[in-house]
Design a protein around this motif. Sequence first.
Motif, short mmCIF file in Angstrom:
data_model
loop_
_atom_site.label_atom_id
_atom_site.label_comp_id
_atom_site.label_asym_id
_atom_site.label_seq_id
_atom_site.Cartn_x
_atom_site.Cartn_y
_atom_site.Cartn_z
N ASP A 37 14.47 76.71 58.27
CA ASP A 37 12.86 76.96 58.57
C ASP A 37 12.31 77.50 57.65
O ASP A 37 12.59 78.96 57.28
N ILE A 38 11.51 77.36 56.47
CA ILE A 38 10.81 78.35 56.21
C ILE A 38 9.49 78.01 55.76
O ILE A 38 9.19 78.57 54.69
N GLY A 39 9.09 77.90 57.01
CA GLY A 39 7.57 78.71 56.45
C GLY A 39 6.99 76.59 56.53
O GLY A 39 7.14 75.67 55.31
N ALA A 40 5.70 76.60 56.55
CA ALA A 40 4.06 75.41 56.27
C ALA A 40 4.20 75.51 54.88
O ALA A 40 4.32 74.70 54.76
N GLU A 41 3.95 76.97 53.88
CA GLU A 41 3.53 76.40 52.77
C GLU A 41 4.67 76.09 51.54
O GLU A 41 4.01 75.40 50.91
N SER A 65 14.76 76.41 47.89
CA SER A 65 13.86 76.99 47.92
C SER A 65 14.04 78.88 47.91
O SER A 65 14.69 79.04 48.08
N GLU A 123 6.86 73.98 53.14
CA GLU A 123 7.33 72.95 53.17
C GLU A 123 5.78 71.89 52.55
O GLU A 123 6.20 70.42 51.85
#
Length: 392
Positions: free
Chosen positions: A353-357, A330, A359
Motif C-alpha cells: 500500500d502506497i496511498g491514493a496520491e 515510489s 497511485e
Amino acid sequence: MRSMSVAERRARVGVRHRLATAERADDVNEIVRSLVVLHATDPATVFLSIAARSRVLEPGHVEKALYEDRTLLRMLAMRRTMFVAPLELVPALQGSCADALAHKQRKTYGRLIDQAGVIEGDISSWLAEVEAETHQALLTAGAATGAQLSKLVPRLRTQIDAAPGKSYSKPTSITTWILVVLGAEGRIVRGRPNGSWSSSQYTWAPIESWLPAGIPALSAEQARVELVRKWLYAFGPAPVSDIKWWTGWTLGEVRKTLAHIDTVEVDLDGVTGLVLADDVDPVPTPDPWVALLPALDPTPMGWQARDWYLGSHGPALFDRNGNVGPTIWSDGRIVGGWAQRPDGEIVWRLLEDIGAEAEARIEAEAARMTTWYGEVRPIPRFRTPLERELTT
C-alpha cells in the motif's frame, strides 16, 4: 564511521538516477551518464530506461544519439553483458573489461576450431587473417549484416561442430564468433537494427564510424579506476561486494582499484559500505515521485544486495537467473510491477500500500508510457512471474 540511512540511499536513487520528477532530463546523453551505462541485452531496455527519466524525449531522440550523432555506443563489457555507453567512457570499458573478454573468446573459439580439425596450419594466424578481412570488408561496405558479411568474406562460412557426438550437435558457421571477437576487441560496432527500436537484428559497422582513430588505449588499471569512480558516484554508498558483482572482476582486482580512489567507509545498517570521500553529504530529499522502470533497467540491476530497495518482492519481480522484470518505484523503493499487454495497454500491480496520491502518479506514468510505446510491442527477453501474470 558515519552512518548512511536507507532513507539517504533512496534519496540518492531519486536524484542521481534522475527518477525524481524534478531531476528528469531531456538530453539522452545526460541521462545515460547519470547511470554510467544502460543495460542493452534487451534492446527495448535502452529506450524505456531513457523514457522513464525524461520529460519530452521520444524514441527518435534515442535513435538519433545512437545512430546519427553517434554519441552512444553499444558494446559488451561487465560480466559479458551488453551495454550502451557514452562515447567518452568507451576507453574505460574497453580497457577494464572488453579487452580481457576478447582474449578469452578468441582463445575459446580457436580451441573449438582446432578440435574440429577443419583448418590446416596455425589457428591463431588463420583467425587473425579472417578478422582483418572482415574488418576491411566493413570499412569498404560501411555497414552490413552478418549474412551480408559472410558473402563478402567466404571464410566466415567455415562450418564448425562445437559439440560433436552430442544430441544437440549441429555444425554452424563461424560468422557470429568472428563478429563477437571483433566487437569485444573494439574494431566493429553494432549499428542500427533492421526493424523497430526493440529489434535485436543489428547491422555492423567499423569502429571508425564512431571513433575515426579507433578506441583510445587505457591500461587496465587506469580503466578500472575511472569506471569504479563513476559507479561510486552514481550507485554509492555500497559494499565492496556490490562493486565486485557489478564489474564482474575478482576481489583482488576490485581492492587494487579502490586503492587508487579516495573513498571513506560508512555504516549501512551494520554493513560497511564505501562512498567517494568528497561525496559524504546527504543529497536533498526530492519531492514524492514514482517511476515505471523496464526489465533489466540499470537501477534495480545496480547492486547485488537489494533488500534496502526491494524488500520481499524479489520472487515476483526477478527470474531464477537474477534478471529483473518491469518494476514500479515510489520514493526510492520497489513497490510493484507492470507490463504491456499485446493490445498496448499498460497494466500494473502494487505489492504494498502506497496511498491514493502515489497511485494517481502511477496512473499518469502508465498513460505516458503507453504513448511512448506507440505501436511497438516488445516482449521482455527474460520473463518474470508478475510480468507473465499481468499479460495473460
